[in-house]
Design a protein around this motif. Structure first.
Motif, PDB file in Angstrom:
ATOM      1  N   ASN A 336       0.822  -1.215   0.000  1.00  0.00           N
ATOM      2  CA  ASN A 336       0.000   0.000   0.000  1.00  0.00           C
ATOM      3  C   ASN A 336       0.852   1.261   0.000  1.00  0.00           C
ATOM      4  O   ASN A 336       0.354   2.360  -0.264  1.00  0.00           O
ATOM      5  N   ASN A 337       2.132   1.100   0.299  1.00  0.00           N
ATOM      6  CA  ASN A 337       3.036   2.249   0.441  1.00  0.00           C
ATOM      7  C   ASN A 337       4.030   2.361  -0.710  1.00  0.00           C
ATOM      8  O   ASN A 337       5.049   3.030  -0.579  1.00  0.00           O
ATOM      9  N   ALA A 338       3.736   1.690  -1.825  1.00  0.00           N
ATOM     10  CA  ALA A 338       4.662   1.684  -2.963  1.00  0.00           C
ATOM     11  C   ALA A 338       4.404   2.878  -3.874  1.00  0.00           C
ATOM     12  O   ALA A 338       3.257   3.202  -4.188  1.00  0.00           O
ATOM     13  N   LEU A 339       5.484   3.517  -4.312  1.00  0.00           N
ATOM     14  CA  LEU A 339       5.395   4.706  -5.162  1.00  0.00           C
ATOM     15  C   LEU A 339       6.357   4.608  -6.332  1.00  0.00           C
ATOM     16  O   LEU A 339       7.378   3.910  -6.256  1.00  0.00           O
ATOM     17  N   LEU A 340       6.034   5.304  -7.418  1.00  0.00           N
ATOM     18  CA  LEU A 340       6.984   5.527  -8.503  1.00  0.00           C
ATOM     19  C   LEU A 340       7.133   7.037  -8.628  1.00  0.00           C
ATOM     20  O   LEU A 340       6.153   7.756  -8.845  1.00  0.00           O
ATOM     21  N   ILE A 341       8.348   7.530  -8.466  1.00  0.00           N
ATOM     22  CA  ILE A 341       8.609   8.971  -8.534  1.00  0.00           C
ATOM     23  C   ILE A 341       9.586   9.256  -9.667  1.00  0.00           C
ATOM     24  O   ILE A 341      10.668   8.665  -9.725  1.00  0.00           O
ATOM     25  N   GLU A 342       9.199  10.151 -10.565  1.00  0.00           N
ATOM     26  CA  GLU A 342      10.095  10.595 -11.630  1.00  0.00           C
ATOM     27  C   GLU A 342      10.747  11.912 -11.204  1.00  0.00           C
ATOM     28  O   GLU A 342      10.056  12.861 -10.817  1.00  0.00           O
ATOM     29  N   VAL A 343      12.073  11.948 -11.296  1.00  0.00           N
ATOM     30  CA  VAL A 343      12.830  13.138 -10.897  1.00  0.00           C
ATOM     31  C   VAL A 343      13.473  13.750 -12.131  1.00  0.00           C
ATOM     32  O   VAL A 343      14.355  13.154 -12.751  1.00  0.00           O
ATOM     33  N   GLY A 344      13.005  14.949 -12.515  1.00  0.00           N
ATOM     34  CA  GLY A 344      13.585  15.659 -13.644  1.00  0.00           C
ATOM     35  C   GLY A 344      13.434  14.920 -14.960  1.00  0.00           C
ATOM     36  O   GLY A 344      12.648  13.984 -15.091  1.00  0.00           O
ATOM     37  N   SER A 345      14.223  15.351 -15.945  1.00  0.00           N
ATOM     38  CA  SER A 345      14.242  14.721 -17.269  1.00  0.00           C
ATOM     39  C   SER A 345      15.677  14.625 -17.737  1.00  0.00           C
ATOM     40  O   SER A 345      16.612  15.003 -17.014  1.00  0.00           O
ATOM     41  N   GLN A 346      15.860  14.140 -18.968  1.00  0.00           N
ATOM     42  CA  GLN A 346      17.210  14.002 -19.508  1.00  0.00           C
ATOM     43  C   GLN A 346      17.894  15.353 -19.696  1.00  0.00           C
ATOM     44  O   GLN A 346      19.115  15.428 -19.863  1.00  0.00           O
ATOM     45  N   TYR A 347      17.117  16.441 -19.650  1.00  0.00           N
ATOM     46  CA  TYR A 347      17.692  17.775 -19.829  1.00  0.00           C
ATOM     47  C   TYR A 347      18.211  18.364 -18.516  1.00  0.00           C
ATOM     48  O   TYR A 347      18.920  19.360 -18.519  1.00  0.00           O
TER      49      TYR A 347
END
Length: 372
Positions: A336-347
């Motif tokens: 229940n506590n699982a997340l996917l976080i995207e940080v920034g981009s290739q730039y």
């Protein structure tokens, strides 16, 4: 009768010659696409190669790939071949622009449902001059370290949130399904932990433990040496820790967003802000809609988003729910506590992505403190 037969033979010879030329051309293009671009698109090329095998030899059609590639990369043989000559099959204007030189194709960013959406602009320009033929002052070279962004002074750390570190019971697990996703100035994928998303994980884990006493495991296992089934491999990693520790207060899969090509400065502004005089890569939550644990995972994401908006307005890019299943639910069905976080981009640069760690650590510390 003999003359007609000779003519047919000549036609057959011509057709065979044309077929051979086409075959050699296609093979050459595919060879270039698969083998000469390994540094930047190794994972994509693996998928393209499998598609070619499936098309050429149906007997091995069992070799397959899942929707993590289909949804994130949209790879096809036709698309890759056309891309080599500058045609985007998803954009019919790219064909018109090549056929009629007075027409130019551009893009414009607009807002739709609180998201930045890129729209295609179709313009008439009777004087179409190639950029390589002129010298433009101030031309974007890709060096975007000095973006003119408004600065926001914020309080990063709060000593009141610091606990006594207890490594016997880790509270946070950090891992990376797409371990090699990297940042500027490096290629899209890099195995060095100092150049890819593992660097962000190091920064986050360090700040969680030193500033807040939150015991953290940072697993840097390489899960996408081959892009196919990378979520299945990272699932094994997560299950290994769940078997040992039962559960965590947060399980975070850190990724890097992949932005389209275009004006680098404009694209980078979408994923960058300035706080306390330094550029910081923004972050975003990604969840699959059909995940059986969606309500729980989404509730956690919304609480973290709310804390982020209160402490660091603009730092969180929101919650992305456009995937249906993802690939094995992006492993979010495991907790229940699982997340996917995207940080920034290739730039974004590695430094900008690393800076995200201390701001994200403060948000997580506030969240865990509120759970007590």
């Amino acid at each position: 009768m003999v003359h007609l037969r000779n003519r047919k033979n000549n036609y057959s010879g011509i057709l065979i010659a044309i077929s051979l030329v086409i075959m050699i051309t296609v093979v050459s293009l595919v060879f270039k696409q698969i083998f000469l671009n390994r540094n930047n698109e190794n994972e994509q090329n693996s998928v393209l190669y499998i598609q070619l095998l499936n098309k050429a030899m149906p007997v091995i059609n069992g070799i397959n790939y899942n929707d993590e590639v289909d949804t994130e990369e949209n790879i096809s043989i036709k698309g890759q071949l056309l891309k080599l000559i500058g045609i985007d099959i998803r954009n019919p204007f790219s064909v018109i622009g090549k056929e009629i030189s007075m027409f130019t194709i551009g893009t414009e960013d607009s807002s739709e449902n609180n998201k930045v959406v890129k729209r295609t602009l179709f313009k008439i320009n009777p004087f179409d001059v190639n950029d390589k033929q002129i010298n433009k002052s101030g031309q974007d070279t890709g060096d975007t370290e000095n973006l003119e962004l408004p600065n926001r002074n914020v309080k990063v750390n709060d000593p009141k949130l610091k606990e006594k570190l207890d490594n016997s019971k880790p509270q946070v697990l950090i891992y990376h399904t797409h371990t090699t996703e990297s940042y500027s100035p490096y290629a899209n994928y890099n195995t060095s932990h100092k150049k890819n998303v593992c660097s962000v994980g190091d920064s986050l884990a360090y700040n969680l433990e030193t500033e807040y006493g939150i015991s953290t495991i940072h697993d840097t296992t390489l899960h996408n040496a081959i892009f196919i089934n990378s979520y299945h491999r990272s699932r094994v990693t997560v299950n290994k820790y769940l078997k040992k520790y039962k559960d965590f207060k947060l399980i975070i899969d850190i990724h890097r967003d992949g932005m389209p090509s275009g004006n680098v400065s404009a694209l980078k502004e979408r994923t960058t802000m300035k706080m306390n005089g330094e550029n910081v890569a923004k972050m975003m939550f990604v969840l699959p809609k059909k995940n059986p644990h969606l309500s729980k995972n989404l509730a956690v994401s919304k609480k973290l988003e709310k804390i982020s908006n209160k402490l660091f307005p603009g730092f969180c890019r929101g919650i992305d729910l456009h995937f249906n299943f993802g690939s094995v639910y992006f492993n979010q069905d495991l907790s229940n506590n699982a997340l996917l976080i995207e940080v920034g981009s290739q730039y974004n640069s590695v430094k900008e992505a690393d800076n995200t760690g201390k701001y994200l650590a403060r948000i997580i510390a506030e969240y865990l403190h509120s759970k007590k």
